[in-house]
Design a protein around this motif. Structure first.
Motif, PDB file in Angstrom:
ATOM      1  N   UNK A  60       0.849  -1.188   0.000  1.00 10.48           N
ATOM      2  CA  UNK A  60       0.000   0.000   0.000  1.00 10.48           C
ATOM      3  C   UNK A  60       0.883   1.235   0.000  1.00 10.48           C
ATOM      4  N   UNK A  61       0.660   2.126  -0.969  1.00 14.44           N
ATOM      5  CA  UNK A  61       1.419   3.364  -1.083  1.00 14.44           C
ATOM      6  C   UNK A  61       0.430   4.525  -1.139  1.00 14.44           C
ATOM      7  N   UNK A  62       0.541   5.439  -0.177  1.00 16.93           N
ATOM      8  CA  UNK A  62      -0.347   6.604  -0.095  1.00 16.93           C
ATOM      9  C   UNK A  62      -1.821   6.190  -0.129  1.00 16.93           C
ATOM     10  N   UNK A  63      -2.136   5.101   0.599  1.00 17.74           N
ATOM     11  CA  UNK A  63      -3.503   4.623   0.704  1.00 17.74           C
ATOM     12  C   UNK A  63      -3.976   3.816  -0.481  1.00 17.74           C
ATOM     13  N   UNK A  64      -3.085   3.612  -1.445  1.00 19.21           N
ATOM     14  CA  UNK A  64      -3.475   2.889  -2.646  1.00 19.21           C
ATOM     15  C   UNK A  64      -2.781   1.542  -2.676  1.00 19.21           C
ATOM     16  N   UNK A  65      -3.527   0.487  -2.857  1.00 16.63           N
ATOM     17  CA  UNK A  65      -2.985  -0.857  -2.930  1.00 16.63           C
ATOM     18  C   UNK A  65      -2.490  -1.122  -4.344  1.00 16.63           C
ATOM     19  N   UNK A  66      -1.226  -1.557  -4.454  1.00 17.06           N
ATOM     20  CA  UNK A  66      -0.640  -1.824  -5.765  1.00 17.06           C
ATOM     21  C   UNK A  66       0.089  -3.153  -5.713  1.00 17.06           C
ATOM     22  N   UNK A  67       0.309  -3.738  -6.896  1.00 20.66           N
ATOM     23  CA  UNK A  67       1.101  -4.949  -6.995  1.00 20.66           C
ATOM     24  C   UNK A  67       2.381  -4.590  -7.739  1.00 20.66           C
ATOM     25  N   UNK A  68       3.512  -4.653  -6.988  1.00 19.01           N
ATOM     26  CA  UNK A  68       4.797  -4.274  -7.567  1.00 19.01           C
ATOM     27  C   UNK A  68       5.325  -5.426  -8.399  1.00 19.01           C
ATOM     28  N   UNK A  69       5.434  -5.194  -9.681  1.00 22.91           N
ATOM     29  CA  UNK A  69       5.963  -6.209 -10.576  1.00 22.91           C
ATOM     30  C   UNK A  69       6.636  -5.481 -11.737  1.00 22.91           C
ATOM     31  N   UNK A  70       6.787  -6.152 -12.856  1.00 25.20           N
ATOM     32  CA  UNK A  70       7.398  -5.515 -14.016  1.00 25.20           C
ATOM     33  C   UNK A  70       8.558  -6.337 -14.533  1.00 25.20           C
ATOM     34  N   UNK A  71       9.461  -5.669 -15.210  1.00 26.48           N
ATOM     35  CA  UNK A  71      10.625  -6.337 -15.806  1.00 26.48           C
ATOM     36  C   UNK A  71      11.409  -7.094 -14.737  1.00 26.48           C
ATOM     37  N   UNK A  72      11.811  -8.316 -15.086  1.00 27.18           N
ATOM     38  CA  UNK A  72      12.527  -9.145 -14.112  1.00 27.18           C
ATOM     39  C   UNK A  72      14.012  -9.223 -14.483  1.00 27.18           C
ATOM     40  N   UNK A  73      14.829  -9.544 -13.455  1.00 26.46           N
ATOM     41  CA  UNK A  73      16.281  -9.653 -13.655  1.00 26.46           C
ATOM     42  C   UNK A  73      16.817 -10.703 -12.710  1.00 26.46           C
ATOM     43  N   UNK A  74      17.865 -11.446 -13.149  1.00 29.49           N
ATOM     44  CA  UNK A  74      18.459 -12.472 -12.305  1.00 29.49           C
ATOM     45  C   UNK A  74      19.389 -11.836 -11.280  1.00 29.49           C
ATOM     46  N   UNK A  75      19.255 -12.285 -10.052  1.00 33.34           N
ATOM     47  CA  UNK A  75      20.083 -11.769  -8.957  1.00 33.34           C
ATOM     48  C   UNK A  75      20.669 -12.942  -8.188  1.00 33.34           C
ATOM     49  N   UNK A  76      21.937 -12.821  -7.764  1.00 32.59           N
ATOM     50  CA  UNK A  76      22.629 -13.875  -7.028  1.00 32.59           C
ATOM     51  C   UNK A  76      22.597 -13.594  -5.522  1.00 32.59           C
ATOM     52  N   UNK A  77      22.375 -14.654  -4.747  1.00 31.45           N
ATOM     53  CA  UNK A  77      22.363 -14.534  -3.285  1.00 31.45           C
ATOM     54  C   UNK A  77      23.180 -15.675  -2.675  1.00 31.45           C
ATOM     55  N   UNK A  78      23.854 -15.387  -1.579  1.00 33.94           N
ATOM     56  CA  UNK A  78      24.708 -16.370  -0.907  1.00 33.94           C
ATOM     57  C   UNK A  78      23.919 -17.092   0.179  1.00 33.94           C
ATOM     58  N   UNK A  79      23.208 -18.155  -0.227  1.00 38.09           N
ATOM     59  CA  UNK A  79      22.530 -18.996   0.753  1.00 38.09           C
ATOM     60  C   UNK A  79      21.185 -18.496   1.223  1.00 38.09           C
ATOM     61  N   UNK A  80      20.585 -17.528   0.555  1.00 38.36           N
ATOM     62  CA  UNK A  80      19.270 -17.037   0.967  1.00 38.36           C
ATOM     63  C   UNK A  80      18.528 -16.489  -0.252  1.00 38.36           C
ATOM     64  N   UNK A  81      17.276 -16.098  -0.040  1.00 35.86           N
ATOM     65  CA  UNK A  81      16.479 -15.522  -1.101  1.00 35.86           C
ATOM     66  C   UNK A  81      15.792 -14.270  -0.585  1.00 35.86           C
ATOM     67  N   UNK A  82      15.540 -13.306  -1.457  1.00 35.99           N
ATOM     68  CA  UNK A  82      14.945 -12.038  -0.999  1.00 35.99           C
ATOM     69  C   UNK A  82      13.460 -12.183  -0.715  1.00 35.99           C
ATOM     70  N   UNK A  83      12.917 -11.227   0.004  1.00 35.63           N
ATOM     71  CA  UNK A  83      11.492 -11.198   0.275  1.00 35.63           C
ATOM     72  C   UNK A  83      10.755 -10.415  -0.801  1.00 35.63           C
ATOM     73  N   UNK A  84       9.468 -10.225  -0.552  1.00 33.99           N
ATOM     74  CA  UNK A  84       8.654  -9.481  -1.505  1.00 33.99           C
ATOM     75  C   UNK A  84       8.913  -7.994  -1.367  1.00 33.99           C
ATOM     76  N   UNK A  85       8.586  -7.282  -2.413  1.00 37.19           N
ATOM     77  CA  UNK A  85       8.815  -5.843  -2.446  1.00 37.19           C
ATOM     78  C   UNK A  85       7.988  -5.138  -1.372  1.00 37.19           C
ATOM     79  N   UNK A  86       8.641  -4.257  -0.633  1.00 37.12           N
ATOM     80  CA  UNK A  86       7.978  -3.383   0.339  1.00 37.12           C
ATOM     81  C   UNK A  86       8.227  -1.944  -0.070  1.00 37.12           C
TER      82      UNK A  86
END
Length: 851
Positions: A770-796
């Protein structure tokens, strides 16, 4: 009357009187009765004597008896105590030598007859470099080639009981034991000629009690297995005899005779022999020559010592009175040679020579004090003690004929020298200035741009080649091992790798690049610019942006100091102040790092996170080939293999399309597995590039020494110049040995590296928010990202490292409006100079460094 007196005494014994003096008399009375009782003397009164005279004689005789009895008791006590002390002394002696390795006959024979020989230096693969320069000359000869005048003079002076004792003089041993146990008296001195030989040829000159005990034990053993003639011959070839007419230190009577009188030892006359024999007691005092080979003005000390030697020979009936007088009157000064010329050879491979001799000395020094049960802390705490071990190590290297084998690959080293010789002038301008010397005279000085470079093996830590500077004859400072500000070359080590290891970021995690003010510290990107956008970590490292690195370092510090990482990678010159200040993320340090340390640290990232300490000496053997030191490679885990791989992968982008993209076009070999980082310190003071393949790391630095109070800097083109020099250096190494760089090796992605498809704009997984009272779904162009033993969470809403509320609000406003959210949110800015003032200088912990 006498009865009354005794009666009063008995009364005092029965009743303890009051008062000080009465009590004192009472005490003496009790002591007297105790003595009479213990010694069984009869109780005698005056009435038993006929007269006063008889009483006097009687008491005199009684006193003598008491004294005699006391002396007998004291003597008995002394004998018991002496026996106990002797037992303790022998036990102490035994304990000192209980763990001493006693050499066998063959070893002892080799050691006592070993001549003084300078150590030999080698490149890798046993390719000879040369011999250590020493100011000591020696020559061994048979005792048949030594005049009897000399043998008689030496034994009369140094050890008059040489032919009678069994290697040691008993009274000297007793004196050493008493001194050791009580601390009274000298701990050295009075050594037999055999002990002196042992000290010179088998042991060092260090004077601990254990060493003295070992010396005595070995002297007894030497005397048992070798004849007096063999011992005397070895001594005459090993003892030092001051300086010769070239100013060189002399060992052995042959060189002494040649260097003082220009004749062999077999031909010296009695006066000459006595002079030579007097030198070992104090060579520096009695020698007739200065260190430049000139005769001293005052020769009286040596000549008086000569007369002392002659007297001892006469006293021992080794010469007649007539010969003694004639030799005393002999004018020895006419025999001394005039000043000669020292034909010292020019040092080849000066930078390698100095580095090897210094490191070999450090190794031998450490062995010496550890053998004496001391730690480096104890030795370094005492300047005198440290200097003593330095001197011993230098003497051993100069005299014992060690063989020092290095890791330096001669063809590669020569290739690196060719590049600096040819392209050194293109690194920067040479400045000309005037300064004053120590006498206040004006002198002209040149200030050329300097370079230090190091090539080392990632897996072993072996240094394969280096550049110490532009010209050894003009500047012997080894720039490969001097500390300089690392600039932004420190970012992968101090910021990005720790952040990946601590699971703070992946390769595409977003970092804020907006205006910041940390308690007055206001860094900017290169050229006083700010990007005003959220940048992924790969791009921030690729273009060496400063503000993202600062924001990330703050986050890393919040989880703990990076000091353990840095020290495990071999960087131990950073201070507490360095770690405290945010400027460390940009290379702001109090003292900096060396090129060798930088190369060593970077090798960790190309060695699966394992660090092998850099080294240059592989092994040292004695004159007989016995290994006395062997480098033992050890590795330390610093980062996980996943962290090392991801960091190297991000640094590959620096080479392909970042601040070092020209390297890919300038090199003549495959760079598909090359990872690297540039670095420039404040005001272009220092310029760096460090590049690694899976096999080796090559680091190079360029800058000015500014030792004469000058303040010269490189130009704004310094980064491009340094990158080009690195490329040319790597090309020449590759042309010399195509296998040296390991360009055909690939970086394999290890287990533990998670490859995740994230939203390009946020660096996280898609998510509803929710941004400024408006509910949105953050998505769009994707890109590969490397992580050392973990994975990221959802966009905040606050998806990045760093940034203010207004920065995020502006980002989401663009996103909702359908604009490119990754564009500059407030427009790219050039920041006024006054904004970047404050803590901006290297040396106080902050920096505005980039590149």
């Amino acid at each position: 009357m006498l009865k009354d007196h005794r009666s009063r005494t008995d009364q005092r014994q029965q009743k303890r009187p009051d008062g000080f003096f009465p009590r004192l008399r009472h005490l003496f009375s009790r002591i007297w009765h105790y003595i009479k009782k213990r010694l069984s003397f009869p109780d005698v009164t005056l009435k038993e004597t006929n007269s006063t005279r008889e009483a006097i004689f009687y008491y005199l005789e009684l006193s003598i008896g008491i004294i005699r009895s006391l002396l007998l008791h004291l003597l008995a006590f002394g004998l018991v105590a002496g026996a106990l002390a002797l037992g303790l002394g022998l036990g102490y002696f035994a304990s000192l030598i209980s763990h001493t390795d006693i050499p066998d006959y063959t070893t002892m024979k080799s050691e006592i007859n070993s001549s003084y020989e300078a150590s030999n230096l080698y490149f890798a693969k046993h390719v000879r470099l040369g011999t250590m320069q020493t100011n000591l000359v020696s020559q061994s000869v048979s005792i048949n080639q030594i005049s009897p005048n000399l043998t008689k003079a030496i034994t009369s002076t140094e050890d008059e009981y040489f032919y009678q004792h069994k290697g040691v003089v008993p009274k000297s041993v007793l004196r050493a034991l008493v001194s050791s146990l009580t601390g009274i008296g000298a701990q050295t001195g009075g050594s037999s000629l055999t002990q002196q030989l042992v000290k010179m040829q088998i042991l060092s000159s260090e004077t601990t009690f254990k060493r003295k005990a070992t010396e005595i034990l070995l002297a007894l053993r030497v005397d048992k297995y070798f004849s007096k003639t063999e011992i005397l011959q070895a001594y005459l070839n090993a003892a030092t005899f001051g300086r010769n007419n070239k100013g060189q230190n002399v060992a052995g009577v042959e060189q002494a005779a040649q260097g003082l009188f220009g004749i062999p030892a077999s031909q010296v006359n009695l006066a000459q022999a006595a002079f030579i024999a007097g030198l070992p007691q104090s060579p520096s005092v009695y020698t007739p020559y200065k260190n430049n080979g000139k005769l001293k003005r005052d020769l009286s000390y040596g000549l008086q010592r000569k007369n002392t030697v002659l007297f001892r020979m006469y006293r021992d009936n080794k010469i007649s009175y007539q010969a003694y007088q004639a030799a005393k009157k002999y004018d020895l000064t006419k025999d001394f040679l005039p000043q000669g010329e020292d034909s010292q050879k020019k040092i080849k491979y000066g930078y390698v020579y100095n580095l090897l001799t210094q490191q070999a000395k450090d190794i031998i020094k450490k062995q010496l004090y550890q053998k004496d049960g001391l730690s480096s802390t104890e030795v370094n705490k005492s300047g005198a003690l440290s200097q003593q071990y330095d001197l011993q190590a230098e003497q051993l290297l100069a005299n014992r004929g060690y063989h020092i084998y290095s890791t330096i690959n001669k063809p590669i080293y020569n290739a690196m020298q060719r590049v600096i010789k040819q392209q050194g002038p293109s690194l920067g301008q040479t400045y000309h200035d005037t300064t004053t010397d120590a006498n206040g005279n004006a002198i002209k000085v040149n200030e050329p741009v300097q370079n230090g470079s190091v090539l080392l093996n990632n897996q072993s830590g072996a240094i394969l080649g280096f550049i110490g500077g532009r010209n050894f004859s003009k500047s012997q400072l080894n720039h490969a091992f001097t500390q300089r500000s690392p600039g932004s070359s420190i970012k992968p080590l101090a910021v990005y790798a720790p952040a990946i290891e601590r699971q703070i970021i992946g390769s595409e995690t977003k970092l804020a690049d907006f205006k910041v003010n940390f308690n007055g510290y206001k860094p900017t990107d290169y050229g006083n610019t700010i990007q005003n956008r959220f940048i992924n970590a790969r791009e921030a490292l690729k273009y060496s942006y400063n503000i993202p690195a600062i924001n990330l370092y703050r986050e890393v510090k919040a989880q703990g100091s990076i000091k353990p990482y840095m020290e495990k990678m071999g960087i131990k010159t950073l201070t507490a102040n360095d770690y405290k200040n945010l400027g460390l993320a940009l290379g702001g340090t109090d003292y900096g790092v060396t090129v060798a340390d930088a190369a060593s640290a970077y090798s960790t990232l190309s060695n699966a996170g394992q660090h092998a300490d850099a080294y240059i000496i592989d092994k040292i053997t004695d004159a007989n080939g016995k290994v006395v030191y062997q480098h033992q490679p050890t590795t330390t885990k610093v980062f996980s293999p996943a962290t090392a791989y991801i960091t190297s992968n991000m640094m590959h982008s620096v080479v392909t399309s970042g601040t070092a993209s020209q390297v890919s076009s300038d090199t003549t070999f495959n760079t598909s597995n090359l990872a690297g980082k540039t670095g420039t310190s404040n005001d272009n003071r220092d310029s760096w590039f460090v590049g690694s393949t899976p096999k080796v790391t090559l680091a190079t630095w360029t800058g000015y020494d500014n030792y004469n109070g000058s303040s010269y800097n490189l130009t704004d083109a310094s980064s491009e110049i340094t990158n080009r020099f690195w490329s040319n250096l790597a090309n020449e190494i590759y042309n010399t040995d195509p296998q040296a760089l390991g360009t055909n090796l690939k970086r394999k992605r290890p287990n533990g590296v998670n490859k995740v498809s994230v939203v390009k704009a946020t660096g996280k997984l898609p998510g509803r928010l929710t941004v400024n009272g408006q509910s949105i779904f953050a998505s769009g162009t994707r890109k590969k990202s490397y992580y050392a033993g973990w994975k990221p969470g959802k966009t905040t809403k606050k998806f990045a490292i760093g940034g203010r509320d207004k920065d995020y609000n502006a980002f989401w406003k663009n996103y909702l409006q359908g604009n490119n959210p990754e564009a500059a949110l407030h427009g790219g800015e050039v920041i006024p100079n006054e904004y970047t003032e404050g803590n901006g200088n290297i040396g106080i912990g902050q920096s505005n460094t980039t590149n």
